[in-house]
Write an enzyme that holds these catalytic residues in place. Structure first.
Site, PDB file in Angstrom:
ATOM      1  N   ASP A  43       0.833  -1.199   0.000  1.00 42.66           N
ATOM      2  CA  ASP A  43       0.000   0.000   0.000  1.00 42.66           C
ATOM      3  C   ASP A  43       0.871   1.254   0.000  1.00 42.66           C
ATOM      4  O   ASP A  43       1.476   1.600   1.009  1.00 42.66           O
ATOM      5  CB  ASP A  43      -0.908   0.015   1.235  1.00 42.66           C
ATOM      6  N   TYR A  48       3.294   9.651   0.374  1.00 43.47           N
ATOM      7  CA  TYR A  48       4.312   9.039   1.233  1.00 43.47           C
ATOM      8  C   TYR A  48       5.735   9.345   0.759  1.00 43.47           C
ATOM      9  O   TYR A  48       6.693   9.106   1.489  1.00 43.47           O
ATOM     10  CB  TYR A  48       4.108   7.518   1.353  1.00 43.47           C
ATOM     11  N   LYS A  73      -2.145   6.252  -4.557  1.00 38.56           N
ATOM     12  CA  LYS A  73      -3.287   7.138  -4.311  1.00 38.56           C
ATOM     13  C   LYS A  73      -3.015   8.538  -4.851  1.00 38.56           C
ATOM     14  O   LYS A  73      -1.868   9.000  -4.849  1.00 38.56           O
ATOM     15  CB  LYS A  73      -3.562   7.244  -2.792  1.00 38.56           C
ATOM     16  N   HIS A 105      -7.219   9.616  -2.425  1.00 37.53           N
ATOM     17  CA  HIS A 105      -6.736   9.489  -1.045  1.00 37.53           C
ATOM     18  C   HIS A 105      -7.749  10.021  -0.024  1.00 37.53           C
ATOM     19  O   HIS A 105      -7.999   9.388   1.004  1.00 37.53           O
ATOM     20  CB  HIS A 105      -5.389  10.228  -0.916  1.00 37.53           C
TER      21      HIS A 105
HETATM   22  P1  NAD Z   1      -0.260   0.659  11.780  1.00 38.58           P
HETATM   23  O1  NAD Z   1      -1.555   0.449  12.476  1.00 38.58           O
HETATM   24  O2  NAD Z   1       0.122  -0.285  10.734  1.00 38.58           O
HETATM   25  O3  NAD Z   1       0.842   0.736  12.897  1.00 38.58           O
HETATM   26  C1  NAD Z   1       2.172   1.011  12.584  1.00 38.58           C
HETATM   27  C2  NAD Z   1       2.950   1.139  13.902  1.00 38.58           C
HETATM   28  O4  NAD Z   1       2.790  -0.068  14.655  1.00 38.58           O
HETATM   29  C3  NAD Z   1       4.429   1.299  13.642  1.00 38.58           C
HETATM   30  O5  NAD Z   1       4.946   2.125  14.664  1.00 38.58           O
HETATM   31  C4  NAD Z   1       4.961  -0.104  13.771  1.00 38.58           C
HETATM   32  O6  NAD Z   1       6.315  -0.148  14.157  1.00 38.58           O
HETATM   33  C5  NAD Z   1       4.056  -0.689  14.839  1.00 38.58           C
HETATM   34  N1  NAD Z   1       3.876  -2.137  14.676  1.00 38.58           N
HETATM   35  C6  NAD Z   1       3.728  -2.817  13.520  1.00 38.58           C
HETATM   36  N2  NAD Z   1       3.602  -4.132  13.753  1.00 38.58           N
HETATM   37  C7  NAD Z   1       3.684  -4.288  15.100  1.00 38.58           C
HETATM   38  C8  NAD Z   1       3.621  -5.414  15.955  1.00 38.58           C
HETATM   39  N3  NAD Z   1       3.458  -6.637  15.461  1.00 38.58           N
HETATM   40  N4  NAD Z   1       3.720  -5.208  17.294  1.00 38.58           N
HETATM   41  C9  NAD Z   1       3.886  -3.968  17.794  1.00 38.58           C
HETATM   42  N5  NAD Z   1       3.954  -2.853  17.033  1.00 38.58           N
HETATM   43  C10 NAD Z   1       3.855  -3.024  15.698  1.00 38.58           C
HETATM   44  O7  NAD Z   1      -0.248   2.184  11.276  1.00 38.58           O
HETATM   45  P2  NAD Z   1      -0.155   2.998   9.941  1.00 38.58           P
HETATM   46  O8  NAD Z   1       1.132   2.878   9.259  1.00 38.58           O
HETATM   47  O9  NAD Z   1      -0.660   4.331  10.335  1.00 38.58           O
HETATM   48  O10 NAD Z   1      -1.280   2.341   8.983  1.00 38.58           O
HETATM   49  C11 NAD Z   1      -0.982   1.273   8.140  1.00 38.58           C
HETATM   50  C12 NAD Z   1      -0.972   1.709   6.695  1.00 38.58           C
HETATM   51  O11 NAD Z   1      -2.244   2.243   6.335  1.00 38.58           O
HETATM   52  C13 NAD Z   1      -0.021   2.863   6.396  1.00 38.58           C
HETATM   53  O12 NAD Z   1       1.322   2.467   6.374  1.00 38.58           O
HETATM   54  C14 NAD Z   1      -0.557   3.338   5.072  1.00 38.58           C
HETATM   55  O13 NAD Z   1      -0.126   2.478   4.032  1.00 38.58           O
HETATM   56  C15 NAD Z   1      -2.057   3.210   5.308  1.00 38.58           C
HETATM   57  N6  NAD Z   1      -2.663   4.485   5.737  1.00 38.58           N
HETATM   58  C16 NAD Z   1      -3.566   5.071   4.913  1.00 38.58           C
HETATM   59  C17 NAD Z   1      -4.169   6.261   5.262  1.00 38.58           C
HETATM   60  C18 NAD Z   1      -5.174   6.863   4.349  1.00 38.58           C
HETATM   61  O14 NAD Z   1      -5.565   8.020   4.573  1.00 38.58           O
HETATM   62  N7  NAD Z   1      -5.611   6.171   3.332  1.00 38.58           N
HETATM   63  C19 NAD Z   1      -3.865   6.888   6.483  1.00 38.58           C
HETATM   64  C20 NAD Z   1      -2.923   6.265   7.318  1.00 38.58           C
HETATM   65  C21 NAD Z   1      -2.363   5.067   6.951  1.00 38.58           C
END
Ligand code: NAD
Length: 270
Positions: A43, A48, A73, A105
């Site tokens: 994704d 980004y 996006k 997005h």
């Molecule tokens: P996430 O919920 O995936 O959490 C990421 C955080 O959790 C990081 O700090 C990571 O180190 C930690 N983490 C990951 N695996 C873990 C585990 N097993 N145990 C403990 N901690 C762990 O958060 P995110 O990155 O905000 O969201 C995921 C993806 O969603 C983004 O990378 C992006 O691709 C997408 N996203 C989209 C939008 C949108 O507006 N469309 C907004 C935010 C994120």
């Protein structure tokens, strides 16, 4: 890897790797590591700033391109028909490969151009330049408007979804319209890791709180895109095969709903 069927006949892996806030310098190796572990969905987004690294990571991996599912996006400052077509071309150049899924997005309702933007995505799909088109952060009224004005239903809506923001109403609307729900910030910034039902289920099943939450998303029927740059974290988030939540587990997690966003409100953002 298991898949969800999209309403245009294509399919999407249920679990993928998210690239938000992954620094450009480590994006290629983050992607290559995820692919070597078995991830098939990546994704990305123009916002980004790491689309080049995404493309490079794919080229470094020995997984054939046709086995991968790449999302990107259109960012908020590129709304409008012609501007969106230009933004797509720029993403394509940076990625070096056409995305499988292109999303708007955010709807940015104050700009009042998301229908035009959606028409550009429809054009790109008609021209065979992208296989599937969808949206992100669209509320029910935004969905209704693009479907009503164009007759084309997005394949997917990527929305903020985690135990403290469960989006039951929007998920029901998606189900009715044949739209896949994809959860962003699925781990909810760790805010539910210590919550009693999550801790208890993790202890009982011998899994981590993150794994319990990711499994919950899958059992809700969502696609999910956790981010981890560490191979150990990537492997942990993929290793859900032997975890199954009971109806009681699902009901217990449902009680964590708090209406709590970590990100902006789509009704007003952008
Ligand atoms: P996430 O919920 O995936 O959490 C990421 C955080 O959790 C990081 O700090 C990571 O180190 C930690 N983490 C990951 N695996 C873990 C585990 N097993 N145990 C403990 N901690 C762990 O958060 P995110 O990155 O905000 O969201 C995921 C993806 O969603 C983004 O990378 C992006 O691709 C997408 N996203 C989209 C939008 C949108 O507006 N469309 C907004 C935010 C994120």
């Amino acid at each position: 890897m298991t898949y969800l069927k999209l309403n245009d006949g294509n399919r999407i892996p249920r679990l993928g790797i998210g690239l938000w806030e992954v620094p450009p310098a480590i994006t290629a190796r983050t992607v290559a590591s995820a692919l070597s572990l078995g991830y098939r969905l990546i994704d990305g987004a123009a916002l980004y700033g790491n689309e080049e690294g995404l493309g490079e990571g794919i080229r470094q991996s020995d997984v054939p391109r046709d086995q991968l599912f790449v999302t990107t996006k259109i960012w908020n400052d590129r709304h409008g028909f012609d501007e969106t077509l230009r933004a797509y071309d720029e993403s394509l150049t940076r990625l070096g490969t056409p995305p499988d899924l292109l999303l708007i997005h955010w709807p940015c309702p104050a700009q009042a151009r998301y229908v035009e933007t959606w028409r550009a995505l429809i054009r790109l799909r008609e021209e065979g330049r992208v296989r599937s088109i969808g949206v992100s952060n669209f509320n029910a009224d935004h969905l209704e408007r693009i479907i009503g004005e164009t007759g084309v239903t997005p394949v997917l809506n990527q929305i903020e979804l985690h135990p403290r923001l469960q989006q039951a109403e929007l998920r029901a609307i998606h189900d009715r319209l044949g739209i896949v729900t994809q959860s962003w910030t699925p781990l909810g910034q760790g805010r539910s890791f210590e919550a009693e039902p999550i801790r208890a289920i993790a202890a009982r099943t011998g899994h981590s709180p993150a794994q319990v939450i990711l499994r919950w998303h899958l059992q809700l029927g969502c696609s999910v895109i956790p981010r981890s740059t560490r191979p150990e974290g990537q492997a942990e988030n993929l290793a859900l095969g032997d975890l199954e939540l009971t109806e009681d587990d699902m009901a217990a997690i449902a009680t964590l709903e708090a209406g709590e966003r970590t990100g902006p409100d789509p009704a007003t953002f952008g």
